[in-house]
Design an enzyme around this catalytic site. Structure first.
Site, PDB file in Angstrom:
ATOM      1  N   ARG A  64       0.816  -1.224   0.000  1.00 46.43           N
ATOM      2  CA  ARG A  64       0.000   0.000   0.000  1.00 46.43           C
ATOM      3  C   ARG A  64       0.845   1.268   0.000  1.00 46.43           C
ATOM      4  NH1 ARG A  64      -3.015  -3.718   2.823  1.00 46.43           N
ATOM      5  NH2 ARG A  64      -1.917  -3.213   4.732  1.00 46.43           N
ATOM      6  N   GLU A 101       5.143 -10.745  15.083  1.00 44.37           N
ATOM      7  CA  GLU A 101       4.614 -11.338  16.311  1.00 44.37           C
ATOM      8  C   GLU A 101       4.978 -12.829  16.350  1.00 44.37           C
ATOM      9  OE1 GLU A 101       0.518 -10.605  16.582  1.00 44.37           O
ATOM     10  OE2 GLU A 101       0.356 -11.372  18.627  1.00 44.37           O
TER      11      GLU A 101
HETATM   12  P1  AMP Z   1       4.569  -2.837  11.345  1.00 42.38           P
HETATM   13  O1  AMP Z   1       5.844  -3.383  10.754  1.00 42.38           O
HETATM   14  O2  AMP Z   1       4.094  -3.617  12.533  1.00 42.38           O
HETATM   15  O3  AMP Z   1       4.665  -1.353  11.622  1.00 42.38           O
HETATM   16  O4  AMP Z   1       3.428  -3.062  10.269  1.00 42.38           O
HETATM   17  C1  AMP Z   1       3.280  -2.169   9.222  1.00 42.38           C
HETATM   18  C2  AMP Z   1       2.877  -2.834   7.960  1.00 42.38           C
HETATM   19  O5  AMP Z   1       1.859  -3.807   8.134  1.00 42.38           O
HETATM   20  C3  AMP Z   1       2.310  -1.800   7.007  1.00 42.38           C
HETATM   21  O6  AMP Z   1       2.861  -2.048   5.724  1.00 42.38           O
HETATM   22  C4  AMP Z   1       0.815  -1.991   7.055  1.00 42.38           C
HETATM   23  O7  AMP Z   1       0.279  -1.943   5.754  1.00 42.38           O
HETATM   24  C5  AMP Z   1       0.594  -3.361   7.680  1.00 42.38           C
HETATM   25  N1  AMP Z   1      -0.293  -3.326   8.866  1.00 42.38           N
HETATM   26  C6  AMP Z   1       0.067  -3.624  10.130  1.00 42.38           C
HETATM   27  N2  AMP Z   1      -0.969  -3.543  10.962  1.00 42.38           N
HETATM   28  C7  AMP Z   1      -2.031  -3.159  10.228  1.00 42.38           C
HETATM   29  C8  AMP Z   1      -3.409  -2.871  10.534  1.00 42.38           C
HETATM   30  N3  AMP Z   1      -3.917  -2.945  11.770  1.00 42.38           N
HETATM   31  N4  AMP Z   1      -4.207  -2.484   9.513  1.00 42.38           N
HETATM   32  C9  AMP Z   1      -3.726  -2.386   8.247  1.00 42.38           C
HETATM   33  N5  AMP Z   1      -2.452  -2.639   7.911  1.00 42.38           N
HETATM   34  C10 AMP Z   1      -1.599  -3.033   8.880  1.00 42.38           C
END
Ligand code: AMP
Length: 176
Positions: A64, A101
């Site tokens: 995205r 996770e």
């Molecule tokens: P993180 O590495 O945990 O910051 O996760 C970020 C990535 O995962 C981004 O590319 C988001 O598109 C996706 N992502 C993580 N959590 C969500 C969520 N609750 N809703 C939508 N996309 C998420």
């Protein structure tokens, strides 16, 4: 960006409980993408923040981050570099892994994506734990570019992503 426009944008983001797995509250951007004015407002948030930084390259995170990053690059008249999930890029890559996770994930960038010292901003749709963006940011720096800022449309503030990105300038436009 006008406050009412930000509120309208925030109100349009749909939350899907337990997707893609139990306990995750997925922020669904399709109502924003599918609406001309809202999509334009979302892109405008990035553009207003990105333009004064005068980047030479916009990098976007799979998938995205491509939706917003590529338009920002186009509007600023600069190149776009995709940060992809492992195994998708055809040329020689540099990789960075990070903890999820459960298990591990890897992001990759072509090793010739940047010229030394090139001014880069990194864009993704959402900051959750910050693992993805921190790994992508690390790669950009390791490849010799100058990472100016990481920008997100949405930040899930309770997940502590800002801590993970400590030392890397970042901002988000909508906080949940
Ligand atoms: P993180 O590495 O945990 O910051 O996760 C970020 C990535 O995962 C981004 O590319 C988001 O598109 C996706 N992502 C993580 N959590 C969500 C969520 N609750 N809703 C939508 N996309 C998420």
């Amino acid at each position: 960006m006008d406050t009412w426009k930000l509120e309208r944008l925030q109100g349009a983001i749909r939350e899907i409980p337990d997707f893609p797995k139990p306990g995750i509250r997925f922020k669904d951007l399709t109502p924003v993408l599918g609406h001309g004015e809202l999509f334009r407002d979302a892109v405008q948030c990035f553009l207003e923040a990105a333009a004064p930084l005068q980047p030479e390259i916009v990098a976007g995170i799979d998938a995205r981050g491509f939706l917003f990053g590529s338009i920002v690059a186009y509007e600023l008249g600069v190149g776009f570099v995709p940060v992809r999930k492992k195994g998708k890029l055809p040329f020689r890559c540099r990789s960075a892994s990070y903890q999820l996770e459960y298990g591990e994930a890897t992001v990759e960038i072509h090793e010739d994506a940047f010229k030394p010292g090139q001014r880069v901003i990194l864009i993704d749709d959402l900051l959750a734990t910050g693992g993805t963006a921190a790994a992508a940011g690390r790669l950009i720096t390791e490849l010799g570019a100058n990472l100016l800022e990481v920008q997100f449309l949405i930040e899930l503030t309770q997940l502590g992503g800002a801590t993970h990105l400590a030392g890397i300038p970042h901002r988000s436009f909508l906080q949940f």
